[in-house]
Design an enzyme around this catalytic site. Structure first.
Site, short mmCIF file in Angstrom:
data_model
loop_
_atom_site.label_atom_id
_atom_site.label_comp_id
_atom_site.label_asym_id
_atom_site.label_seq_id
_atom_site.Cartn_x
_atom_site.Cartn_y
_atom_site.Cartn_z
N CYS A 259 7.65 -1.70 24.52
CA CYS A 259 7.91 -0.27 24.30
C CYS A 259 7.25 0.25 23.03
O CYS A 259 7.93 0.56 22.05
CB CYS A 259 9.41 -0.04 24.27
N ARG B 211 -4.15 -8.73 18.35
CA ARG B 211 -5.42 -8.31 17.74
C ARG B 211 -5.85 -6.90 18.14
O ARG B 211 -6.29 -6.13 17.28
CB ARG B 211 -6.54 -9.32 18.03
#
Ligand code: LLP
Length: 421
Positions: free
Chosen positions: A349, A319
């Site tokens: 990453c 979210r």
């Protein structure tokens, strides 16, 4: 969200869920782990049920918010129906012991296969979103010798004043049937031999924090109900959708009773009090009931910012990355000493892998944090990005804790894959 009596609260500086300290859950189940409060879920559902008491009504929990079988099962036991958007969700309702006759099927892209399964399960109704879908449902129903109950999901062109990714009732959205196309679609539906017109439906968005957009949509819907009745097309139910916000930070959304009271007053005033009323809430049923429990792995002092690198990430809770959402981050144990301002980030990453930004916290490596308000659209949107096994899920019931989904293993992540000969 940390007041006594709420799902998550503090006792002597320690964060608890109901009668269990979160630290004990981390010890037993590891981290990251989603923690849900049974009492909170049941209480939130009961608030909807109470507001509709004495009416012909059905609450169809929008299970995309959290589709863990334990959550669905508790709601099914409380009498809930379900708003589904895929064949997978229908299978979950059945697996959780839900009543398929209380299922409404939403979504713009139902497939023939999904429609066939839903017909066989005798669901309450298909919420149609296009002419093409009506024709598809007629075709599938004819092939199986059944009649499909349908509603039209109307796009009332109302601005819910929420994030553009989660507003669904504007003309520019892919959802629903344009207001002016609704009557022709009903006329066509009423003529088809394997279609039974039963209702009307809308859903204008999510995170709606005011009653006004709902009332605007309700009035537009009731105008259509009147117009349909003048043409001899009677409906038995009206579905006002879901979308009620919760308090993530300082929002003050109306309680279900306030929203439903206002809508029912309109329905009654316009002479439709005898119809069955449906709601499809998701977030407001499960959002406050859940927290994502995570442990600080690395404290990193960067060139411009300080970071708490935790063991949860955007794959567990997307979210913040996706909607720029603000989620409340609480230390599980309050610690003395100076606070610093940190970004709370995961190990994935991507620069978008953040859970909270610029939070004053006193924390050290090894500390536990809880991200509150994570019961909705947390685990249900989780992925395995970066080959990260998804978190465990536990349900607290008083002073007991049940594991309702064990943590995935890394081997399970590639168990379905194979290499070339
Ligand atoms: N009914 C329909 C047809 C829906 O599309 C939705 C949500 C609901 C009911 C339930 O809405 P709720 O009461 O949960 O607001 N992933 C986003 C939210 C997407 C909502 C999509 N539709 C988020 O995390 O904020």
């Amino acid at each position: 969200m940390t007041q006594p009596g709420e799902a998550f609260h503090r006792r002597d500086g320690q964060l608890w869920c109901e009668g269990v300290p979160l630290a004990a859950i981390a010890d037993r189940f590891g981290t990251p782990t989603y923690v849900y409060s049974r009492a909170s879920i049941e209480g939130a559902f009961a608030a909807y049920a109470a507001a509709l008491h004495g009416r012909a009504a059905l609450v169809c929990y929008a299970m995309k918010a959290n589709s863990n079988l334990a959550v669905l099962n508790l709601l099914a036991r409380a009498g809930s129906g379900f708003d589904i958007v895929s064949g997978g969700e229908l299978a979950r309702v059945i697996a959780a012991g839900g009543d398929t006759r209380k299922v409404v099927f939403s979504g713009v892209g139902k497939t023939e296969r999904e429609i066939a399964r839903a017909l066989a399960a005798e669901i309450l109704c298909f919420n149609l979103e296009s002419v093409a879908e009506l024709e598809m449902v007629e075709r599938v129903a004819a092939a199986s010798g059944r009649r499909a109950r349908v509603s039209v999901r109307v796009n009332p062109d109302v601005d819910p004043k929420t994030h553009p990714y989660i507003s669904t009732g504007l003309r520019s959205n892919k959802f629903g049937v344009a207001y002016e196309d609704t009557l022709p679609l009903y006329r066509q539906a009423a003529r088809l031999p394997h279609i039974e017109v039963v209702g009307i439906d809308c859903h204008i968005g999510s995170r709606i924090a005011e009653v006004a957009p709902y009332l605007e949509a309700a009035d537009r819907l009731l105008d259509l109900v009147d117009a349909l009745e003048r043409e001899g097309i009677g409906l038995s139910h009206i579905d006002f959708g879901g979308g009620l916000d919760i308090r993530y930070r300082d929002e003050t959304p109306p309680a279900p009773a306030e929203l439903i009271g206002a809508i029912l007053a309109h329905v009654d005033a316009r002479g439709h009090g005898g119809k069955t009323i449906l709601f499809e809430p998701g977030r407001s049923v499960v959002g406050p009931a859940g927290a994502l429990l995570t442990r600080v792995n690395i404290v990193k002092e960067g060139a411009e910012k300080n970071f708490l690198v935790v063991d949860a990430a955007m794959n567990d809770l997307i979210r913040p990355a996706l909607y720029d959402a603000w989620m409340d981050v609480q230390p599980v144990a309050l610690r003395d000493g100076p606070t610093r301002v940190y970004d709370v980030v995961g190990p994935v990453c991507e620069s978008g892998d953040w859970l909270a930004r610029e939070r004053p916290l006193a924390a050290q490596a090894g500390d536990l944090l809880a991200i509150l308000g994570a019961g909705a659209y947390g685990m249900s949107m989780a992925s395995n990005y970066n080959s990260r096994p998804r978190a465990a899920e536990v349900m607290v019931d008083g002073d007991r804790v049940y594991e309702v989904r064990r943590r995935e293993t890394v081997e399970e992540l590639y168990a379905l894959e194979s290499t070339l000969p």
